[in-house]
Design a protein around this motif. Structure first.
Motif, short mmCIF file in Angstrom:
data_model
loop_
_atom_site.label_atom_id
_atom_site.label_comp_id
_atom_site.label_asym_id
_atom_site.label_seq_id
_atom_site.Cartn_x
_atom_site.Cartn_y
_atom_site.Cartn_z
N MET A 1 -37.15 41.56 59.95
CA MET A 1 -35.79 41.67 59.47
C MET A 1 -35.82 41.96 57.97
SD MET A 1 -32.82 38.85 59.76
CE MET A 1 -31.24 39.49 60.14
N ASN A 2 -34.99 42.90 57.55
CA ASN A 2 -34.94 43.29 56.14
C ASN A 2 -34.33 42.20 55.28
OD1 ASN A 2 -36.01 45.81 56.66
ND2 ASN A 2 -34.04 46.76 56.92
N LYS A 3 -34.73 42.21 54.03
CA LYS A 3 -34.14 41.37 53.00
C LYS A 3 -33.26 42.27 52.15
CE LYS A 3 -36.50 37.46 53.45
NZ LYS A 3 -36.00 36.13 53.36
N HIS A 4 -32.43 41.66 51.33
CA HIS A 4 -31.58 42.44 50.43
C HIS A 4 -31.76 41.94 49.00
CE1 HIS A 4 -29.59 43.10 54.32
NE2 HIS A 4 -29.42 44.31 53.81
N LEU A 5 -31.99 42.89 48.10
CA LEU A 5 -32.04 42.58 46.68
C LEU A 5 -30.63 42.83 46.15
CD1 LEU A 5 -33.42 41.93 44.00
CD2 LEU A 5 -34.08 44.35 43.86
N VAL A 6 -30.01 41.78 45.64
CA VAL A 6 -28.65 41.87 45.12
C VAL A 6 -28.72 41.90 43.60
CG1 VAL A 6 -26.38 40.77 45.06
CG2 VAL A 6 -27.80 40.59 47.12
N LEU A 7 -28.10 42.92 43.01
CA LEU A 7 -28.12 43.11 41.56
C LEU A 7 -26.71 43.14 41.02
CD1 LEU A 7 -30.66 46.07 41.52
CD2 LEU A 7 -31.18 43.67 41.09
#
Length: 65
Positions: free
Chosen positions: A1-7
């Motif tokens: 499952m993908n992760k998300h980098l939140v900026l």
């Protein structure tokens, strides 16, 4: 499952979310604080083979979800 980098970028109240592979999140996770503090420019591999170049000197908040 993908992760998300939140900026969150300076001067922009809207988050930018980048989908990344779990391995990328694991690799960057330990170094993310230092990368943001030092304002490094970092190439980040996206989950579908994209390459993102992020100038962390403009990032105010960064985290993985």
């Amino acid at each position: 499952m993908n992760k998300h980098l939140v900026l969150f970028m300076a001067g922009n109240p809207n988050a930018i979310t980048l989908a990344v592979e779990p391995e990328v999140a694991e690799d960057l996770g330990d170094r993310l604080v230092q990368i943001v503090r030092n304002g490094h420019t970092q190439t980040i591999a996206g989950s579908q083979g994209q390459q993102y170049v992020v100038n962390f000197s403009h990032v105010v908040i960064a985290y993985f979800e």
